[in-house]
Design an enzyme around this catalytic site. Structure first.
Site, PDB file in Angstrom:
ATOM      1  N   CYS A  68       0.245  78.485  -4.840  1.00 52.46           N
ATOM      2  CA  CYS A  68      -1.077  78.736  -5.419  1.00 52.46           C
ATOM      3  C   CYS A  68      -1.278  78.113  -6.793  1.00 52.46           C
ATOM      4  CB  CYS A  68      -1.329  80.225  -5.491  1.00 52.46           C
ATOM      5  SG  CYS A  68      -0.061  81.104  -6.391  1.00 52.46           S
ATOM      6  N   ASP A  69      -0.605  77.028  -7.105  1.00 59.59           N
ATOM      7  CA  ASP A  69      -0.838  76.448  -8.425  1.00 59.59           C
ATOM      8  C   ASP A  69      -0.996  74.937  -8.325  1.00 59.59           C
ATOM      9  OD1 ASP A  69       0.797  76.299 -11.631  1.00 59.59           O
ATOM     10  OD2 ASP A  69      -1.292  76.639 -11.126  1.00 59.59           O
TER      11      ASP A  69
END
Lengths: 117, 98, 104
Positions: free
Chosen positions: C103-104
């Site tokens: 998620c980055d």
């Protein structure tokens, strides 16, 4: 930018809400300013001396210390929630701001988005 | 002689109160899982639990996992898993409140 | 050569299996040769994981490297040079940590 308030209200191991709230804080902090409020049984998540190995669960209380690195600087705990449970600030693993019910009402007012877990 | 077990925090749920209304002084109440929060000293429910009719015990591993050994009410004794098993044998029946 | 127990993507199944030798083998399977520059980042991310029980995001990792190893190294470019393509994933794998969340 819209500010988020995430409220975590459940004890740490009976359900997965507490862990999910923490994951939400970590994720949201990459995009928006996030504050975190420990309320009701949520205060038990940051009780010192937890050792969930005894019940074969991963203890996530050490992860709260990482929040500063994620720019989550506003971490609040309800004074009344602590008091009802016979706890004080000294019983917690984290540096937090202990706040009154009136301050909590104010946080609900001033944050654009409030998520409760 | 009944062994009652409660697995919910009294601060979040009415289960412990319901159990205490129904339990008699011949009985034993064992606090397990999140029920161990009922064994805290100095909390809103401490006086109620300490003066309750049944004998109150708390499951040690659940207490330790939650970091509450230093907060245990002085009137409440702990049992381990083996003690839990023994309690189920020495009581006529087990009633689980959850 | 010891057989290392990894999942299909090459991450250690049991984090306690990790050692410096294992790291060298995991790096070889990624066609990387470890230098001092690699090792200091490997130790840094392992310390982070042991302390906080989670993997950092790339953003947080870069900041950690900057704080601990200096401004010159605290850049995505430095990490990309050491662990090309996807530094966080390759570094996590070689450091014996779980696959980082996406998620980055």
């Amino acid at each position: 930018m819209k500010s988020f308030l995430i409220i975590t209200r459940r004890s740490p191991y009976g359900t997965s809400y507490g862990k999910e709230a923490l994951d939400a804080v970590l994720m949201a902090s990459a995009f928006v300013p996030v504050s975190l409020l420990f309320l009701d049984d949520g205060v038990f998540q940051i009780k010192q001396h937890q050792d969930a190995d005894c019940i074969e669960i991963k203890d996530y209380s050490p992860t709260f210390a990482v929040l500063e690195q994620y720019d989550v600087k506003n971490i609040y705990v309800s004074a009344s929630s602590l008091q009802h449970r016979g706890l004080t600030e000294k019983d917690l693993v984290l540096d937090v701001e202990v706040i009154s019910d009136a301050r909590i009402a104010n946080l609900l007012d001033t944050n654009a988005v409030v998520l409760s877990f | 002689m009944i062994l009652h077990t409660v697995n919910k925090s009294p601060y979040a749920d009415q289960t412990l109160l319901s159990c205490l209304r129904a339990a008699s002084e011949k009985d034993t109440l064992l606090l397990i899982e999140d029920g161990v929060y009922g064994a805290l000293k100095g909390g809103e429910y401490s006086a109620l639990v300490e003066s309750a009719a049944p004998r109150i015990l708390v499951l040690a591993p659940d207490l330790e996992a939650r970091g509450l050994l230093d907060k245990l009410s002085t009137t409440i004794a702990t049992v381990d898993y083996a003690g839990f098993v023994e309690l189920t044998v020495t009581h006529d029946k087990v009633v689980s409140w959850f | 050569m010891h057989c290392i127990d990894t999942d299909r993507e090459g991450y250690l199944k049991d984090l306690s299996d990790w050692s410096a030798d294992v790291a060298v083998q995991l790096a070889e399977s990624e066609s990387l040769t470890l230098t001092d520059n690699h090792w200091e980042v490997i130790h840094l991310i392992r310390d982070f994981y042991m302390k906080y029980k989670i993997s950092p995001t790339m953003r947080v990792l870069v900041r950690q490297v900057r704080d601990k190893l200096g401004v010159e190294k605290g850049r995505s470019f430095h990490l990309l040079t050491l662990f090309p393509d996807n530094p966080l994933k390759r570094l996590s794998k070689i450091a014996g940590l779980p696959k980082p969340p996406n998620c980055d």
